[in-house]
Design a protein around this motif. Structure first.
Motif, short mmCIF file in Angstrom:
data_model
loop_
_atom_site.label_atom_id
_atom_site.label_comp_id
_atom_site.label_asym_id
_atom_site.label_seq_id
_atom_site.Cartn_x
_atom_site.Cartn_y
_atom_site.Cartn_z
N SER A 31 0.80 -1.22 0.00
CA SER A 31 0.00 0.00 0.00
C SER A 31 0.84 1.27 0.00
N PHE A 32 2.15 1.15 0.04
CA PHE A 32 2.98 2.34 0.23
C PHE A 32 4.10 2.44 -0.80
N ALA A 33 4.29 3.65 -1.31
CA ALA A 33 5.47 3.93 -2.12
C ALA A 33 6.68 4.06 -1.20
N VAL A 34 7.85 3.91 -1.78
CA VAL A 34 9.10 4.02 -1.01
C VAL A 34 10.10 4.87 -1.79
N ASN A 35 10.75 5.74 -1.05
CA ASN A 35 11.81 6.59 -1.62
C ASN A 35 13.17 6.15 -1.11
N ILE A 51 9.73 4.44 -5.88
CA ILE A 51 8.98 3.36 -6.51
C ILE A 51 7.56 3.39 -5.97
N SER A 52 6.61 3.24 -6.85
CA SER A 52 5.20 3.30 -6.46
C SER A 52 4.82 2.11 -5.59
N TYR A 53 3.64 2.17 -5.01
CA TYR A 53 3.21 1.15 -4.06
C TYR A 53 3.14 -0.25 -4.68
N ASP A 54 2.87 -0.27 -5.99
CA ASP A 54 2.73 -1.56 -6.66
C ASP A 54 3.88 -1.85 -7.62
N GLY A 55 4.87 -0.96 -7.65
CA GLY A 55 6.01 -1.15 -8.54
C GLY A 55 5.75 -0.83 -9.98
N TYR A 57 5.46 2.06 -11.43
CA TYR A 57 6.27 3.16 -11.96
C TYR A 57 7.34 3.54 -10.95
N SER A 58 8.37 4.16 -11.48
CA SER A 58 9.48 4.63 -10.65
C SER A 58 10.08 5.88 -11.27
N TYR A 59 10.73 6.66 -10.45
CA TYR A 59 11.39 7.88 -10.90
C TYR A 59 12.80 7.91 -10.31
N VAL A 70 15.37 0.76 -9.04
CA VAL A 70 14.65 0.45 -7.82
C VAL A 70 13.58 -0.59 -8.14
N SER A 71 13.41 -1.55 -7.24
CA SER A 71 12.42 -2.61 -7.44
C SER A 71 11.86 -3.01 -6.08
N ARG A 72 10.83 -3.82 -6.10
CA ARG A 72 10.24 -4.28 -4.83
C ARG A 72 9.75 -5.69 -4.97
N ASP A 73 9.82 -6.42 -3.85
CA ASP A 73 9.39 -7.82 -3.79
C ASP A 73 8.36 -7.94 -2.68
#
Lengths: 122, 110
Positions: A31-35, A51-55, A57-59, A70-73
């Protein structure tokens, strides 16, 4: 309680790669984006990536665009920062931070980790 | 050279008020929310203000902020020695599609 814990920092030679991890707990990860934010020795804060909450999009800051990813698992509730072609100027304390669910901004912060140090040196 | 401009340092006596300015442009402060951070090097930054004027829970009302056009200000009243830190403004920049911080302002409580 909400926690973000960075790891993966260390000493690396210029041109090499490193992957930072930001392990999270205490909240619904999806539910949360991370910087990622960094601070070089003697310098100010510099935003690195979002990175956005669902991955979906990213900037990236111009200084790292094309070199950092940046990525998320969600299975590990962890966000990663893959850093390639490292330069001396990437030497810094790297923080990850969760976005603020009460904010109306695309770019917001509430909980931060304590950071992990990256040193790029031959 | 930071996208957002802050004075390098400010100082005031305990109990007094200090104002820290943050100047930007239409693509960042002019169009997006401003946040303010308190930072002691080597520790996690703390969010003092988000969405221009809102305080997270636990932040005392001695800290307040405003925004007008392409500038923002942070006011700290009733200064305490524990307020000595670096203060940063930040905002999203719609042209850069990037987050931007000011260069930081070192607060000294004399």
């Amino acid at each position: 309680q909400v926690q973000l814990v960075e790891s993966g920092g260390g000493v690396v030679q210029p041109g090499r790669s490193l992957r930072l991890s930001c392990a999270t707990s205490g909240f619904i990860f999806n539910s949360f984006a991370v910087n990622w934010v960094r601070q070089a020795p003697g310098k100010g804060l510099e935003w690195v990536a979002l990175i956005s909450y669902d991955g979906s999009y990213s900037y990236y800051a111009d200084s790292v665009k094309g070199r950092f990813t940046v990525s998320r698992d969600k299975s590990k509730s962890t966000v990663y920062l893959e850093m390639n072609t490292l330069r001396a100027e990437d030497t810094a304390l790297y923080y990850c931070a969760r976005d603020n669910p009460s904010s109306g901004s695309i770019w917001s912060f509430d909980y931060w980790g304590q950071g992990t140090v990256v040193t790029v040196s031959s | 050279q930071s996208v957002l401009t802050q004075p390098p340092s400010v100082s005031a006596a305990p109990g007094q008020k200090v104002t820290i300015s943050c100047s930007g442009s239409m693509s960042n402060i002019g169009k997006n929310y401003v946040s303010w951070f308190q930072h002691l090097p080597g520790t996690a930054p703390k969010v003092l203000i988000y969405d221009n004027t809102r305080r997270p829970s636990g932040i005392p009302d001695r800290f307040s902020a405003s925004k007008s056009g392409t500038s923002a200000t942070l006011d700290i009243t009733g200064l305490q020695t524990g307020d000595e830190a670096d203060y940063y403004c930040g905002s999203w920049d719609s042209s850069l599609t990037a987050g931007v911080f000011g260069g930081g302002t070192k607060l000294t409580v004399l």
